[in-house]
Design a protein around this motif. Structure first.
Motif, mmCIF file in Angstrom:
data_model
loop_
_atom_site.group_PDB
_atom_site.id
_atom_site.type_symbol
_atom_site.label_atom_id
_atom_site.label_comp_id
_atom_site.label_asym_id
_atom_site.label_seq_id
_atom_site.Cartn_x
_atom_site.Cartn_y
_atom_site.Cartn_z
ATOM 1 N N ALA A 1 0.845 -1.209 0.000
ATOM 2 C CA ALA A 1 0.000 0.000 0.000
ATOM 3 C C ALA A 1 0.875 1.251 0.000
ATOM 4 C CB ALA A 1 -0.927 -0.008 1.215
ATOM 5 N N GLU A 2 1.986 1.203 0.721
ATOM 6 C CA GLU A 2 2.912 2.338 0.740
ATOM 7 C C GLU A 2 3.442 2.629 -0.662
ATOM 8 O OE1 GLU A 2 6.864 3.710 3.222
ATOM 9 O OE2 GLU A 2 6.525 1.571 2.926
ATOM 10 N N VAL A 3 3.780 1.590 -1.392
ATOM 11 C CA VAL A 3 4.264 1.763 -2.768
ATOM 12 C C VAL A 3 3.183 2.408 -3.630
ATOM 13 C CG1 VAL A 3 4.976 0.513 -4.866
ATOM 14 C CG2 VAL A 3 5.955 -0.105 -2.641
ATOM 15 N N ARG A 4 1.946 1.894 -3.540
ATOM 16 C CA ARG A 4 0.847 2.441 -4.363
ATOM 17 C C ARG A 4 0.564 3.901 -4.004
ATOM 18 N NH1 ARG A 4 -1.516 -2.416 -2.896
ATOM 19 N NH2 ARG A 4 -2.934 -1.303 -1.530
ATOM 20 N N GLU A 5 0.515 4.214 -2.720
ATOM 21 C CA GLU A 5 0.231 5.573 -2.281
ATOM 22 C C GLU A 5 1.359 6.529 -2.687
ATOM 23 O OE1 GLU A 5 -2.670 6.703 -0.776
ATOM 24 O OE2 GLU A 5 -3.400 4.698 -1.241
ATOM 25 N N THR A 6 2.595 6.073 -2.556
ATOM 26 C CA THR A 6 3.736 6.895 -2.952
ATOM 27 C C THR A 6 3.715 7.149 -4.455
ATOM 28 O OG1 THR A 6 5.059 6.058 -1.109
ATOM 29 C CG2 THR A 6 6.265 7.050 -2.941
ATOM 30 N N GLU A 7 3.423 6.117 -5.224
ATOM 31 C CA GLU A 7 3.344 6.269 -6.681
ATOM 32 C C GLU A 7 2.264 7.265 -7.059
ATOM 33 O OE1 GLU A 7 2.072 5.947 -10.650
ATOM 34 O OE2 GLU A 7 0.846 5.128 -9.017
ATOM 35 N N ALA A 8 1.214 7.338 -6.247
ATOM 36 C CA ALA A 8 0.115 8.273 -6.498
ATOM 37 C C ALA A 8 0.454 9.699 -6.042
ATOM 38 C CB ALA A 8 -1.155 7.780 -5.806
ATOM 39 N N GLY A 9 1.664 9.891 -5.509
ATOM 40 C CA GLY A 9 2.101 11.230 -5.142
ATOM 41 C C GLY A 9 1.798 11.632 -3.712
ATOM 42 N N ARG A 10 1.548 10.658 -2.860
ATOM 43 C CA ARG A 10 1.234 10.965 -1.465
ATOM 44 C C ARG A 10 2.424 10.650 -0.565
ATOM 45 N NH1 ARG A 10 -3.159 7.887 -3.435
ATOM 46 N NH2 ARG A 10 -4.883 9.246 -4.032
ATOM 47 N N ILE A 11 2.552 11.413 0.504
ATOM 48 C CA ILE A 11 3.534 11.113 1.549
ATOM 49 C C ILE A 11 2.900 10.046 2.445
ATOM 50 C CG2 ILE A 11 4.728 12.018 3.580
ATOM 51 C CD1 ILE A 11 4.695 14.772 2.154
ATOM 52 N N VAL A 12 3.672 9.020 2.797
ATOM 53 C CA VAL A 12 3.128 7.906 3.569
ATOM 54 C C VAL A 12 3.853 7.778 4.906
ATOM 55 C CG1 VAL A 12 2.745 5.408 3.613
ATOM 56 C CG2 VAL A 12 2.543 6.667 1.456
ATOM 57 N N VAL A 13 3.076 7.623 5.968
ATOM 58 C CA VAL A 13 3.606 7.253 7.277
ATOM 59 C C VAL A 13 2.885 5.970 7.689
ATOM 60 C CG1 VAL A 13 4.296 9.577 7.997
ATOM 61 C CG2 VAL A 13 1.981 8.801 8.469
ATOM 62 N N LYS A 14 3.652 5.060 8.275
ATOM 63 C CA LYS A 14 3.079 3.780 8.667
ATOM 64 C C LYS A 14 3.839 3.239 9.867
ATOM 65 C CE LYS A 14 5.600 0.766 5.406
ATOM 66 N NZ LYS A 14 6.307 -0.095 6.316
ATOM 67 N N PRO A 15 3.364 2.148 10.458
ATOM 68 C CA PRO A 15 4.117 1.570 11.573
ATOM 69 C C PRO A 15 5.544 1.240 11.142
ATOM 70 C CG PRO A 15 1.949 0.561 11.413
ATOM 71 C CD PRO A 15 2.135 1.407 10.177
ATOM 72 N N GLY A 16 6.486 1.577 11.995
ATOM 73 C CA GLY A 16 7.889 1.339 11.676
ATOM 74 C C GLY A 16 8.459 0.104 12.350
ATOM 75 N N CYS A 17 7.730 -0.468 13.289
ATOM 76 C CA CYS A 17 8.184 -1.654 14.012
ATOM 77 C C CYS A 17 7.078 -2.696 13.989
ATOM 78 C CB CYS A 17 8.509 -1.328 15.469
ATOM 79 S SG CYS A 17 9.837 -0.151 15.702
ATOM 80 N N ASP A 18 7.492 -3.934 13.786
ATOM 81 C CA ASP A 18 6.557 -5.056 13.827
ATOM 82 C C ASP A 18 6.903 -5.887 15.056
ATOM 83 O OD1 ASP A 18 5.037 -7.322 13.514
ATOM 84 O OD2 ASP A 18 5.899 -7.897 11.590
ATOM 85 N N LEU A 19 6.189 -5.654 16.135
ATOM 86 C CA LEU A 19 6.490 -6.347 17.385
ATOM 87 C C LEU A 19 6.200 -7.840 17.315
ATOM 88 C CD1 LEU A 19 5.241 -3.746 20.028
ATOM 89 C CD2 LEU A 19 7.523 -4.040 19.061
ATOM 90 N N LYS A 20 5.547 -8.284 16.237
ATOM 91 C CA LYS A 20 5.282 -9.714 16.072
ATOM 92 C C LYS A 20 6.484 -10.448 15.465
ATOM 93 C CE LYS A 20 0.254 -9.388 15.675
ATOM 94 N NZ LYS A 20 0.030 -7.981 15.919
#
Length: 129
Positions: A41-60
């Motif tokens: 989703a980050e790739v798709r949103e970035t390609e669409a010209g949006r800045i993306v923030v998402k979880p940076g750590c996967d505690l699992k």
């Protein structure tokens, strides 16, 4: 004479982002079990010209930073607060995955309380639908 308009820090943030002509900012939310989908989703949103923030750590996933259960719980609290800041910064939220847990449900409610639009990769899991 009219009284001066009181602006909130949130109002000033919106105004500053507009003055800077920033692209839309999207906060990706969801269970970290969907980290691969979040990355896509980050790739798709970035390609669409949006800045993306998402979880940076996967505690699992194993990592020395959260191998101790007590430290992991403390870190989770910090990461939850950090993610709420990302939602506050964002113009909209994208919820990834076909499952909504308590943490994601809380993030959705927080985003909506701020007036942020919320999109879903799986609209059927929208708790308010």
């Amino acid at each position: 004479m009219s009284s001066p308009q009181v602006t909130t820090p949130e109002d000033r943030l919106v105004e500053a982002k507009a003055q800077l002509n920033l692209p839309r900012i999207v906060a990706i939310c969801g269970s970290t079990r969907f980290m691969a989908e979040m990355t896509e989703a980050e790739v798709r949103e970035t390609e669409a010209g949006r800045i993306v923030v998402k979880p940076g750590c996967d505690l699992k996933s194993p990592n020395p930073l959260w191998s101790d259960p007590v430290e992991a719980e403390t870190l989770k609290i910090k990461l939850d607060a950090l993610h709420r800041s990302k939602i506050l910064l964002a113009d909209e939220v994208l919820v990834v995955g076909d499952y909504i847990g308590d943490s994601t449900r809380s993030e959705i409610a927080y985003a909506r309380s701020l007036g942020r639009p919320v999109r879903f990769t799986h609209p059927e899991v929208d708790p308010d639908a």
